[in-house]
Design a protein around this motif. Structure first.
Motif: not given
Length: 687
Positions: A663-666, A673-687
């Motif tokens: 689940l990816v929240l609003a 990622h190229p390895s296949g992992s999903l990297l979830i971050r807040p949209m206002n966070e850089e990088g």
């Protein structure tokens, strides 16, 4: 180079993962576990995954196995009838224990004290005494020993444990009792405390050795059956079993020291997490493994899991090296309820289990669970695993209605959201135990989520802890099998050495460490790991003179070869201050030495996904509605198998795959990622 086969056996399912060492391509299978004989479920899974991969079973080069056989024997009370031999005057060592009663004041009134694994009527005393410095104070009474062993034989014991006072300093008496037991009790396996745990403190040494004897026959039978079954199926590859510390050991060694396997299952998940976090470039992270009944959490620092010296299974705590995993009774099957007295919503620790399971399973369950809450909120699609599994949304809503009515809430969605909030707070408490309570700020770590239910709650827990990014590895539901397939062989030697710094010099301490390293290296070499490819890590238990507890301190090879005592003292002071925020002027004291020798990591290629454009629309399955932040909103469902490297999935979104759902929240986004992992971050966070 060939195929590595990782096998993880759970209470409901057996996960099998086949990895091509040359390409990193993996194939997975999930089959029903067979509790009566776990080897049957393992073989069923191996046949299925080999068939899916289009290979013959003889092409498998390595079989790596995480098992819960020892754990289940403890939890279900299915171990052997153990006889215990003690020094005269110490017959009630297990009954006295540490005189610790869990709970608050007057907890002893309601605490049902667990029965020791070796009953008092199966415990005998033998005259003979060894001092703490290893000198013989009184000789062993061999005639009395033979008589007591014959008495135990008449009582029908199935395993024998020998734990004599101060045997860590001199094991001569224990070895002699073992020789007598071979004559008086032929065929009965014998566990010696001087072999299982050659360290001071007679209670911990005794209870650990008794636990080893208790599970030894069960583990030995299982490992033998599986080894023979593999050979009979055409697999000539050696069988290795995952230890509680995340390393591998050969099947024969596992059968000899099964107490080292008590956390074999959870350790596999943590080692698998290390494998994928390394690929994604995050050496410091918290792990969060949520299944159907419970959630396991751990901390990894600089690519190495935190290792603890105690292992707890049910009511039993033993002194055995293991990944420092903490467990909370919060899982997909955890039952939500509203007690009549408090009228406050509670979630868990009671679980609906696999049978009947959550109401949404349609198998007769009626009580509301965390899974039902996820279904009601739209986070868990009603058709899973490519349509192979269907969930009953109406049954989930009906179950959740009981919570809404009891709480006076306006809708079942509000009740379901409350259930999710409560269970997330429960899991947050566990994450704080292994971070804040240990002196670490969770905001300095990423959060690795796996298990069948983990990715559904991972984004919310990232928001609660401030741990970013949230990492969801490929195949999160079978990550434990990945850990089994990608870790390395390991062995350990330990000894007690109670010496104040003023009575010790660098050369003496260095020599003692070298002897331990040589012993562990020799055992690993006997398993086929050349010494040239081995590496050693050193851990020393220290305290201030007069303290009643020790702190384990790791030192690197450079410190061992250099100014050892000075470096060790500085490391101890730093750790003591980190844990307790103060230092003492007392002299430092060495208590225990421990050396762990590891073989090389397997050379398994990292799989790299094809590069995408950043637009995940090719993986879009359909749009749906979810309840989020107090209202119904539109969300998209994506097929994870069709996502490419660099694709960005903006929330609210649901990412589905065969063994788990993310689940990816609003306000958040998942980058592939190229390895296949999903990297979830807040949209206002850089990088």
């Amino acid at each position: 180079m060939g195929y590595r086969l990782g096998v993880d056996v759970g209470g409901t399912f057996t996960d099998v993962l086949l990895v091509d060492e040359r390409t990193g391509v993996s194939h997975r299978a999930k089959t029903a576990s067979t509790p009566a004989d776990q080897s049957e479920g393992v073989l069923n899974g191996i046949r299925k995954v080999c068939q899916d991969a289009g290979i013959e079973m003889h092409e498998v080069a390595h079989v790596l196995h995480g098992t819960t056989v020892a754990t289940n024997a403890i939890l279900q009370g299915r171990g052997a009838r153990v006889g215990l031999v003690t020094t005269e005057g110490f017959r009630q060592v297990l009954q006295i224990g540490r005189s610790f009663v869990p709970g608050g004041l007057a907890g002893w009134i309601i605490w049902p004290k667990p029965e020791p694994l070796a009953r008092l009527e199966h415990t005998v005393e033998i005259p003979g005494r060894i001092a703490a410095d290893g000198t013989v104070v009184a000789p062993l009474d061999e005639d009395r020993a033979r008589a007591e062993l014959r008495r135990l034989g008449g009582a029908g014991i199935e395993a024998l444990t020998v734990s004599l006072i101060n045997s860590y300093a001199n094991d001569a008496h224990e070895r002699r009792v073992a020789e007598l037991a071979a004559e008086e009790l032929p065929g009965v396996p014998v566990s010696l405390s001087s072999h299982v745990l050659p360290e001071m403190r007679e209670y911990e040494r005794t209870v650990t050795t008794v636990a080893n004897g208790y599970v030894q026959p069960e583990v030995s039978r299982y490992v033998g059956n599986l080894d023979r079954s593999l050979s009979g199926s055409g697999i000539d590859a050696p069988l290795s079993v995952l230890r509680s510390d995340g390393g591998l050991t050969k099947a024969a060694k596992a059968a000899e020291d099964p107490v080292s396997l008590l956390l074999s299952g959870p350790a596999g998940g943590v080692t698998g997490a290390v494998w994928f976090a390394e690929q994604a470039g995050f050496p410091d992270f918290l792990t969060f493994d949520m299944g159907g009944t419970s959630t396991d959490v751990a901390l990894v620092l600089d690519g190495r899991p935190r290792i603890g010296r105690e292992t707890t299974v049910g009511d039993l705590t033993v002194r055995a090296t293991s990944v420092d995993v903490r467990t909370v009774g919060a899982g997909g099957g955890s039952i939500a309820h509203v007690p009549e007295l408090t009228r406050a919503l509670r979630v868990g620790p009671q679980s609906a289990g696999a049978d009947p399971g959550p109401a949404a399973y349609g198998s007769g369950g009626t009580e509301p669970t965390v899974t039902d809450a996820n279904v009601v909120l739209g986070y868990l699609p009603t058709r899973l695993a490519g349509g192979e599994i269907s969930l009953d949304a109406e049954a989930a809503r009906k179950a959740m209605r009981s919570i809404a009515d009891a709480m006076g809430l306006p809708s079942v969605e509000a009740a379901a959201a409350g259930v999710i909030d409560i269970v997330n707070e429960n899991m947050l408490g566990a994450l704080r135990l292994i971070s804040v309570r240990q002196g670490y700020d969770p905001r300095d770590f990423a959060l690795m989520s796996f298990g069948g239910a983990g990715p559904l709650h991972a984004n919310a827990l990232g928001r609660l802890t401030g741990s970013w990014p949230v990492i969801v590895p490929p195949s999160p539901g079978v990550l434990c099998a990945y850990g089994d397939a990608t870790t390395c062989p390991r062995d350990e030697s330990a000894r007690t050495m109670v010496r104040r710094f003023s009575t010790l010099d660098d050369d003496e301490l260095r020599t003692a460490l070298a002897e331990l390293a040589d012993a562990a290296a020799g055992r690993l070499e006997a398993e086929g790991v050349p010494r040239a490819s081995q590496t050693a890590t050193y851990q020393i238990d220290l305290r201030y003179h007069g303290q009643g507890f020790e702190i384990p301190v790791e030192v690197d090879r450079a410190t061992v070869d250099g100014d050892l005592l000075a470096g060790l003292g500085a490391a101890f002071d730093a750790e003591h201050e980190r844990l307790f925020s103060f230092l003492l002027d007392n002299e430092r004291e060495v208590i225990n030495l421990r050396v762990t020798v590891s073989g090389p990591r397997p050379e398994v290629a990292w799989r790299v996904l094809p590069e995408g454009s950043g637009d995940p629309s090719a993986a879009l399955v359909r749009e749906t509605e979810v309840w989020m932040d107090g209202a119904t909103t539109s969300a998209r469902i994506y097929d994870r198998s069709r996502l490419l490297s660099g694709d960005v999935v903006a929330g609210p979104a649901v990412v589905v795959e065969m063994d788990s759902t993310t689940l990816v929240l609003a306000g958040h986004a998942a980058t592939v990622h190229p390895s296949g992992s999903l990297l979830i971050r807040p949209m206002n966070e850089e990088g």
